[in-house]
Design a protein around this motif. Structure first.
Motif, mmCIF file in Angstrom:
data_model
loop_
_atom_site.group_PDB
_atom_site.id
_atom_site.type_symbol
_atom_site.label_atom_id
_atom_site.label_comp_id
_atom_site.label_asym_id
_atom_site.label_seq_id
_atom_site.Cartn_x
_atom_site.Cartn_y
_atom_site.Cartn_z
ATOM 1 N N ARG A 1 -4.101 7.558 1.983
ATOM 2 C CA ARG A 1 -4.623 8.758 1.500
ATOM 3 C C ARG A 1 -4.047 9.894 2.567
ATOM 4 O O ARG A 1 -3.706 11.008 1.776
ATOM 5 C CB ARG A 1 -6.205 8.723 1.700
ATOM 6 N N ARG A 2 -4.107 9.676 3.641
ATOM 7 C CA ARG A 2 -3.752 10.816 4.605
ATOM 8 C C ARG A 2 -2.194 10.974 4.753
ATOM 9 O O ARG A 2 -1.661 11.874 4.857
ATOM 10 C CB ARG A 2 -4.158 10.252 5.966
ATOM 11 N N TRP A 3 -1.687 9.619 4.601
ATOM 12 C CA TRP A 3 0.002 9.782 4.893
ATOM 13 C C TRP A 3 0.631 8.947 3.601
ATOM 14 O O TRP A 3 0.728 7.676 3.922
ATOM 15 C CB TRP A 3 0.538 9.209 6.109
ATOM 16 N N PRO A 4 0.674 9.444 2.372
ATOM 17 C CA PRO A 4 0.859 8.685 1.141
ATOM 18 C C PRO A 4 2.249 7.819 1.373
ATOM 19 O O PRO A 4 2.307 7.046 0.758
ATOM 20 C CB PRO A 4 0.933 9.645 0.069
ATOM 21 N N ASP A 5 3.101 8.305 1.918
ATOM 22 C CA ASP A 5 4.611 7.617 2.272
ATOM 23 C C ASP A 5 4.579 6.690 3.476
ATOM 24 O O ASP A 5 5.546 6.008 3.520
ATOM 25 C CB ASP A 5 5.452 8.715 2.476
ATOM 26 N N CYS A 6 3.343 6.398 4.086
ATOM 27 C CA CYS A 6 3.238 5.392 5.294
ATOM 28 C C CYS A 6 3.616 4.037 4.516
ATOM 29 O O CYS A 6 3.239 3.581 3.755
ATOM 30 C CB CYS A 6 2.030 5.573 5.959
ATOM 31 N N GLU A 7 4.131 3.170 5.563
ATOM 32 C CA GLU A 7 4.103 1.825 5.066
ATOM 33 C C GLU A 7 3.040 0.959 6.071
ATOM 34 O O GLU A 7 2.990 1.101 7.240
ATOM 35 C CB GLU A 7 5.760 1.217 5.518
ATOM 36 N N ILE A 8 2.531 0.022 5.363
ATOM 37 C CA ILE A 8 1.540 -1.027 6.094
ATOM 38 C C ILE A 8 1.842 -2.182 5.421
ATOM 39 O O ILE A 8 1.984 -2.914 4.629
ATOM 40 C CB ILE A 8 0.129 -0.549 5.284
ATOM 41 N N LEU A 9 1.550 -2.974 6.821
ATOM 42 C CA LEU A 9 1.831 -4.724 6.910
ATOM 43 C C LEU A 9 0.687 -5.170 7.325
ATOM 44 O O LEU A 9 0.425 -4.853 8.689
ATOM 45 C CB LEU A 9 3.265 -4.803 7.674
ATOM 46 N N PHE A 10 -0.057 -6.201 6.896
ATOM 47 C CA PHE A 10 -0.944 -6.957 7.450
ATOM 48 C C PHE A 10 -0.535 -8.062 7.969
ATOM 49 O O PHE A 10 0.239 -8.880 7.452
ATOM 50 C CB PHE A 10 -1.983 -7.147 6.455
ATOM 51 N N GLU B 1 -5.616 -14.085 0.972
ATOM 52 C CA GLU B 1 -5.887 -13.969 -0.327
ATOM 53 C C GLU B 1 -6.557 -12.502 -0.851
ATOM 54 O O GLU B 1 -6.116 -11.735 -1.814
ATOM 55 C CB GLU B 1 -7.044 -14.918 -0.972
ATOM 56 N N LYS B 2 -7.372 -11.935 0.282
ATOM 57 C CA LYS B 2 -7.937 -10.907 -0.299
ATOM 58 C C LYS B 2 -7.162 -9.420 -0.050
ATOM 59 O O LYS B 2 -7.205 -8.490 -0.590
ATOM 60 C CB LYS B 2 -9.264 -10.535 0.722
ATOM 61 N N VAL B 3 -6.116 -9.687 1.120
ATOM 62 C CA VAL B 3 -5.294 -8.422 1.467
ATOM 63 C C VAL B 3 -4.575 -8.106 0.105
ATOM 64 O O VAL B 3 -4.296 -7.041 -0.068
ATOM 65 C CB VAL B 3 -4.705 -8.670 2.597
ATOM 66 N N PRO B 4 -3.716 -9.292 -0.189
ATOM 67 C CA PRO B 4 -2.747 -8.961 -1.246
ATOM 68 C C PRO B 4 -3.696 -8.371 -2.701
ATOM 69 O O PRO B 4 -3.121 -7.488 -3.490
ATOM 70 C CB PRO B 4 -2.045 -10.361 -1.752
ATOM 71 N N GLY C 1 -3.727 -4.894 -2.738
ATOM 72 C CA GLY C 1 -2.432 -4.026 -2.799
ATOM 73 C C GLY C 1 -1.645 -4.244 -1.774
ATOM 74 O O GLY C 1 -0.561 -3.436 -1.782
ATOM 75 N N TYR C 2 -1.806 -4.982 -0.652
ATOM 76 C CA TYR C 2 -0.978 -5.005 0.519
ATOM 77 C C TYR C 2 -0.356 -6.136 0.939
ATOM 78 O O TYR C 2 -0.905 -7.340 0.602
ATOM 79 C CB TYR C 2 -1.786 -4.492 1.805
ATOM 80 N N GLU C 3 0.857 -6.097 1.565
ATOM 81 C CA GLU C 3 1.754 -7.317 2.043
ATOM 82 C C GLU C 3 1.146 -7.904 3.228
ATOM 83 O O GLU C 3 0.642 -6.975 4.189
ATOM 84 C CB GLU C 3 2.968 -6.811 2.271
#
Length: 362
Positions: A29-38, A48-51, A54-56
């Motif tokens: 929300r704060r940085w829409p172009d940020c990349e996130i990896l779990f 199961e829950k993270v994908p 919507g996240y890798e």
């Protein structure tokens, strides 16, 4: 400036996964172009829950030491070594701006490697009594976001920030949903309502208690009983006019709004929600979690006069006395509501990401 890249580890239980996903959502929300990896443990529920959110996610071959002797314990040193190596490889490839840990087996190797590579790092501790992983990591990270006071017994005081635990935002206005809630559950507006929570899977001992006390309790209130999916077939025949039995409640905001009293486990996330909800609560902590976290969580609330406690070992002897004392004492009900509301920290997710931004900019 290049987009921020965040690597997040939290898993094993919903209590670790939900805060991690909430932090990721606020970063987006704060940085829409940020990349996130779990990064999680390869055989745990986060895979199961993270994908689904919507996240890798990447998995590490890691688990905890078992308290009793098992053959799996012999593999523990190998798992730690391989997980550290794999975490290093993931970090080198992803090149994160910062690392965040919310607890769980995988957060140890990931945050250890991140700190060794001088990547700004933050941990979020949900419980009033931290686990060994976060105790060890606290010496290496820049910030420690906590949900309870008094954690300077375990963590470096200068790193601690009281933020609270992320909670569902739909709980912030439950007072306005009272009429909708009563209609949703088809409740009698002239009666008080007891909400019973044992978690999505259920709590065997709470269910046994309610089963034996049902006739007694139903004399005073109507009941919304969330028994959990493992126990629904066993207890669904207990449903009657004043007793609803649910395997799972999808609209927890409406359940909380409808409730006048709550019986609940004492997971850290649940307690954070109950502080915002502000209803009189009887806590029945699970004694079966690591380091008896739930009892310690409940005591942190009860010792402030903000809740009542019944331990499982005392449940048959003490529950009825405590329940009757609560239901018959309006002053006690008002005091409990007032005190637990004072513990609420409704903007935890924003405050945690504020701290994340501060370590990036230091």
């Amino acid at each position: 400036m290049k987009p921020y890249k965040f690597i997040i580890s939290g898993g094993g239980t919903g209590g670790h996964i939900y805060p991690a996903i909430a932090i990721a959502n606020e970063c987006k929300r704060r940085w829409p172009d940020c990349e996130i990896l779990f990064v999680g443990a390869s055989n745990r529920m986060e895979m199961e829950k993270v994908p689904a959110a919507g996240y890798e996610i990447k998995g590490l071959w890691i688990s905890g030491l078992q308290r009793k002797f098992t053959l799996d314990n012999f593999a523990f040193p190998l798992k730690v070594t391989k997980s550290l190596w794999d975490a290093r490889r993931i970090i080198n490839k992803f090149k994160p701006t910062a690392a965040i840990g919310t607890g769980g087996y995988a957060s140890g190797p990931l945050l250890q490697m991140a700190s060794m590579k001088k990547i700004p790092s933050l941990i979020q501790e949900q419980n009033s009594y931290p686990g060994i992983t976060n105790k060890l990591l606290s010496k290496k990270v820049q910030k420690i976001c906590v949900a309870s006071t008094g954690l300077d017994r375990f963590f470096p005081k200068e790193k601690i920030v009281l933020t609270g635990n992320p909670v569902r935002q739909d709980l912030l206005d439950i007072d306005s949903k009272r009429e909708e809630a009563l209609n949703h559950f088809d409740l009698d507006t002239s009666k008080k309502t007891l909400l019973i929570l044992g978690g999505s899977l259920g709590a065997r001992r709470i269910n046994q208690l309610i089963d034996t006390q049902l006739e007694n309790i139903a004399q005073d209130v109507q009941i919304i009983w969330q028994c959990g999916k493992f126990y629904y077939d066993q207890y669904k025949n207990k449903e009657k006019e004043s007793v609803q039995v649910h395997a799972f409640i999808s609209r927890m905001d409406l359940a909380y709004s409808a409730a006048d009293f709550i019986i609940s486990r004492a997971g850290a996330g649940t307690i954070s929600e109950l502080c915002i909800v502000g209803k009189p609560v009887i806590f029945i902590p699970s004694p079966n979690v690591a380091e008896d976290h739930q009892t310690k969580n409940a005591l942190a609330v009860v010792e402030k006069g903000a809740g009542l406690l019944v331990r499982e070992v005392e449940i048959d002897q003490n529950f009825n006395t405590i329940w009757k004392g609560l239901i018959s004492d309006v002053e006690l009900q008002n005091n409990l509501s007032s005190q637990i509301k004072q513990l609420a920290l409704p903007h935890a997710t924003i405050d945690i990401v504020n701290q994340l931004e501060s370590i990036i900019n230091d």
